[in-house]
Design a protein around this motif. Structure first.
Motif, mmCIF file in Angstrom:
data_model
loop_
_atom_site.group_PDB
_atom_site.id
_atom_site.type_symbol
_atom_site.label_atom_id
_atom_site.label_comp_id
_atom_site.label_asym_id
_atom_site.label_seq_id
_atom_site.Cartn_x
_atom_site.Cartn_y
_atom_site.Cartn_z
ATOM 1 N N GLU A 170 31.544 28.669 75.133
ATOM 2 C CA GLU A 170 32.667 28.651 74.200
ATOM 3 C C GLU A 170 33.701 29.718 74.561
ATOM 4 O O GLU A 170 34.903 29.468 74.548
ATOM 5 C CB GLU A 170 32.155 28.882 72.779
ATOM 6 N N LEU A 228 34.100 31.118 77.543
ATOM 7 C CA LEU A 228 34.732 30.730 78.814
ATOM 8 C C LEU A 228 35.807 29.673 78.573
ATOM 9 O O LEU A 228 36.877 29.699 79.192
ATOM 10 C CB LEU A 228 33.673 30.192 79.779
ATOM 11 N N GLY A 229 35.485 28.745 77.671
ATOM 12 C CA GLY A 229 36.466 27.712 77.346
ATOM 13 C C GLY A 229 37.723 28.292 76.741
ATOM 14 O O GLY A 229 38.838 27.864 77.049
ATOM 15 N N THR A 230 37.549 29.293 75.868
ATOM 16 C CA THR A 230 38.704 29.935 75.232
ATOM 17 C C THR A 230 39.564 30.661 76.254
ATOM 18 O O THR A 230 40.794 30.532 76.278
ATOM 19 C CB THR A 230 38.234 30.932 74.155
ATOM 20 N N MET A 268 42.277 25.461 85.989
ATOM 21 C CA MET A 268 41.702 26.200 84.867
ATOM 22 C C MET A 268 41.103 25.257 83.825
ATOM 23 O O MET A 268 40.027 25.513 83.274
ATOM 24 C CB MET A 268 42.770 27.090 84.217
ATOM 25 N N LEU A 269 41.775 24.144 83.575
ATOM 26 C CA LEU A 269 41.263 23.186 82.598
ATOM 27 C C LEU A 269 40.020 22.472 83.119
ATOM 28 O O LEU A 269 39.145 22.096 82.338
ATOM 29 C CB LEU A 269 42.361 22.177 82.240
ATOM 30 N N GLY A 275 39.614 30.195 79.512
ATOM 31 C CA GLY A 275 40.222 29.223 80.422
ATOM 32 C C GLY A 275 41.380 28.501 79.780
ATOM 33 O O GLY A 275 42.405 28.222 80.425
ATOM 34 N N GLY A 276 41.239 28.179 78.484
ATOM 35 C CA GLY A 276 42.325 27.499 77.777
ATOM 36 C C GLY A 276 43.570 28.359 77.684
ATOM 37 O O GLY A 276 44.690 27.873 77.846
ATOM 38 N N THR A 304 37.180 25.062 82.561
ATOM 39 C CA THR A 304 36.773 25.169 81.156
ATOM 40 C C THR A 304 36.037 23.924 80.670
ATOM 41 O O THR A 304 35.245 23.996 79.721
ATOM 42 C CB THR A 304 37.999 25.401 80.256
#
Length: 221
Positions: free
Chosen positions: A8, A10-12, A44-45, A14-15, A48
């Motif tokens: 989560e 990492l996703g943030t 980046m997307l 990366g976003g 993520t």
């Protein structure tokens, strides 16, 4: 911290990074940096999407990444080939991927003198003649490009096909789009067109000299 929380975070991160690159693309005025930043945003997307197992997002941006990469490669190749043309034999091969094939028949007029000029042509095969000057153009010649630089955008001569063949055409609008997308391309294209203009002037001077020579030679008794 378990794997789900790590994914989560990492996703943030990366976003946020992807959002930065997307915003940056809005500030780009030329195509090459726009493609580069677009690829960075796609990358980046993609990163993520993996921890979150969002394979639809990953596949979408993977496709966009390779599409942007292909377009970037095409533009860089274009600039390189224009540079080679300016410094070499003024070949127009670099423009072929952006041109449309057209078949011509003997007796067909590709354009007339004083009509509005919107297209330039690259001769692939056949024979073609500039009517007013009587000059026959060789295979590999570019014709009609100077109308783009003319203030009135009018043809200075008529072009006739005298033997069946094929030409490639490209509109001035397409060339202008390439010019706007990449100022470096525009600069080299102007240099190329100027070089061709001086070539035409040189040929005209040679013809005038050949015409004047018999007049200036002493008459026989």
């Amino acid at each position: 911290m378990d794997i789900s929380h790590l994914a989560e975070h990492l996703g943030t991160v990366g976003g946020v990074a992807a959002s930065f690159f997307v915003v940056a693309t809005c500030t780009m005025r030329t195509m090459i940096p726009l493609r580069v930043f677009g690829m960075l945003a796609n990358l980046m997307l993609m990163i993520t999407a993996l921890p979150l197992h969002n394979f639809l997002q990953f596949g979408l941006h993977a496709g966009l990444f390779f599409l942007n990469g292909y377009r970037l490669h095409q533009m860089l190749l274009l600039v390189r080939e224009v540079k080679k043309s300016v410094n070499g034999d003024l070949s127009m091969d670099w423009l072929k991927p952006f041109m449309t094939k057209r078949k011509c028949e003997a007796g067909e007029m590709l354009f007339y003198k004083n009509e509005k000029a919107e297209t330039m042509f690259y001769i692939v095969s056949g024979r073609y003649r500039l009517v007013e000057s009587g000059i026959e153009l060789p295979i590999g010649a570019l014709v009609g490009e100077l109308g783009m630089l003319s203030p009135s955008n009018e043809r200075t001569q008529s072009l006739e096909c005298i033997e069946n063949g094929t030409v490639l055409s490209v509109s001035y609008r397409q060339v202008e789009e390439l010019y706007v997308q990449n100022p470096e391309f525009g600069f080299y294209f102007l240099r190329l067109a100027s070089a061709r203009l001086f070539q035409n002037i040189g040929k005209l001077e040679e013809r005038l000299a050949e015409t004047a020579a018999p007049v200036m030679s002493p008459r026989r008794a």
